[in-house]
Scaffold this motif. Sequence first.
Motif, PDB file in Angstrom:
ATOM      1  N   SER A 184       0.839  -1.205   0.000  1.00 27.52           N
ATOM      2  CA  SER A 184       0.000   0.000   0.000  1.00 27.52           C
ATOM      3  C   SER A 184       0.869   1.249   0.000  1.00 27.52           C
ATOM      4  CB  SER A 184      -0.953  -0.003   1.193  1.00 27.52           C
ATOM      5  OG  SER A 184      -0.226  -0.003   2.392  1.00 27.52           O
ATOM      6  N   ARG A 185       0.285   2.299  -0.542  1.00 21.97           N
ATOM      7  CA  ARG A 185       0.956   3.606  -0.581  1.00 21.97           C
ATOM      8  C   ARG A 185      -0.112   4.685  -0.692  1.00 21.97           C
ATOM      9  NH1 ARG A 185       1.261   1.456  -5.680  1.00 21.97           N
ATOM     10  NH2 ARG A 185       0.656   2.814  -7.392  1.00 21.97           N
ATOM     11  N   THR A 186       0.278   5.900  -0.404  1.00 24.89           N
ATOM     12  CA  THR A 186      -0.609   7.053  -0.558  1.00 24.89           C
ATOM     13  C   THR A 186      -0.027   7.960  -1.623  1.00 24.89           C
ATOM     14  OG1 THR A 186      -1.267   6.927   1.756  1.00 24.89           O
ATOM     15  CG2 THR A 186      -1.695   8.997   0.623  1.00 24.89           C
ATOM     16  N   GLU A 187      -0.848   8.351  -2.585  1.00 27.13           N
ATOM     17  CA  GLU A 187      -0.427   9.290  -3.626  1.00 27.13           C
ATOM     18  C   GLU A 187      -1.116  10.620  -3.387  1.00 27.13           C
ATOM     19  OE1 GLU A 187      -1.128   7.659  -7.504  1.00 27.13           O
ATOM     20  OE2 GLU A 187       0.357   6.074  -7.219  1.00 27.13           O
ATOM     21  N   THR A 188      -0.330  11.671  -3.438  1.00 29.61           N
ATOM     22  CA  THR A 188      -0.838  13.023  -3.226  1.00 29.61           C
ATOM     23  C   THR A 188      -0.689  13.820  -4.519  1.00 29.61           C
ATOM     24  OG1 THR A 188      -0.138  12.911  -0.919  1.00 29.61           O
ATOM     25  CG2 THR A 188      -0.615  15.095  -1.813  1.00 29.61           C
ATOM     26  N   THR A 189      -1.758  14.499  -4.897  1.00 26.48           N
ATOM     27  CA  THR A 189      -1.706  15.380  -6.060  1.00 26.48           C
ATOM     28  C   THR A 189      -2.141  16.774  -5.637  1.00 26.48           C
ATOM     29  OG1 THR A 189      -3.949  14.754  -6.714  1.00 26.48           O
ATOM     30  CG2 THR A 189      -2.152  13.561  -7.740  1.00 26.48           C
ATOM     31  N   GLU A 190      -1.527  17.769  -6.240  1.00 26.91           N
ATOM     32  CA  GLU A 190      -1.884  19.160  -5.959  1.00 26.91           C
ATOM     33  C   GLU A 190      -2.374  19.816  -7.237  1.00 26.91           C
ATOM     34  OE1 GLU A 190       1.441  21.211  -4.283  1.00 26.91           O
ATOM     35  OE2 GLU A 190       1.311  20.143  -2.384  1.00 26.91           O
TER      36      GLU A 190
ATOM     37  N   LYS B 248      -4.845  26.399  -3.848  1.00 28.31           N
ATOM     38  CA  LYS B 248      -4.179  25.108  -4.028  1.00 28.31           C
ATOM     39  C   LYS B 248      -5.022  24.037  -3.346  1.00 28.31           C
ATOM     40  CE  LYS B 248      -0.442  23.969  -1.669  1.00 28.31           C
ATOM     41  NZ  LYS B 248       0.945  23.842  -1.205  1.00 28.31           N
ATOM     42  N   THR B 249      -5.385  23.011  -4.122  1.00 29.37           N
ATOM     43  CA  THR B 249      -6.163  21.900  -3.600  1.00 29.37           C
ATOM     44  C   THR B 249      -5.294  20.652  -3.587  1.00 29.37           C
ATOM     45  OG1 THR B 249      -8.140  22.849  -4.614  1.00 29.37           O
ATOM     46  CG2 THR B 249      -8.283  20.563  -3.893  1.00 29.37           C
ATOM     47  N   THR B 250      -5.240  19.983  -2.448  1.00 31.21           N
ATOM     48  CA  THR B 250      -4.470  18.755  -2.310  1.00 31.21           C
ATOM     49  C   THR B 250      -5.422  17.577  -2.170  1.00 31.21           C
ATOM     50  OG1 THR B 250      -2.706  19.970  -1.192  1.00 31.21           O
ATOM     51  CG2 THR B 250      -2.696  17.590  -0.951  1.00 31.21           C
TER      52      THR B 250
END
Length: 109
Positions: free
Chosen positions: A52-58, A69-71
Amino acid sequence: MRSLMMTLALSLLSFPTLSHAASMRCGTHVVADGATKATVLLKCGEPQSKESRTETTEKKTRDGDTSTKTTTQKNIEEWTYNFGPNRLMQVVTFENGVLTDVKSTTHAR
């Protein structure tokens, strides 16, 4: 004959392409796009491994003098199933708990 082949080739290119639907057979059951992790566990059992991992996009937007800015974060899980020596292993990908992709592989990740 050449013009007929060219016309046939061009007409085939004009058809819309079908979208790829992810699915996997587990014995007599099939799981597909949109299935929950609980459904996959029920139909296919425990996988050989889970990652598992977490991906963050801005995303930055500008409206006049105001900048926003939306995360967004999404949880990605990859489950590997090994159904025996005569079948390719299957890697099932979940995004936020929902099945989104299935890929065949010859080795564990």
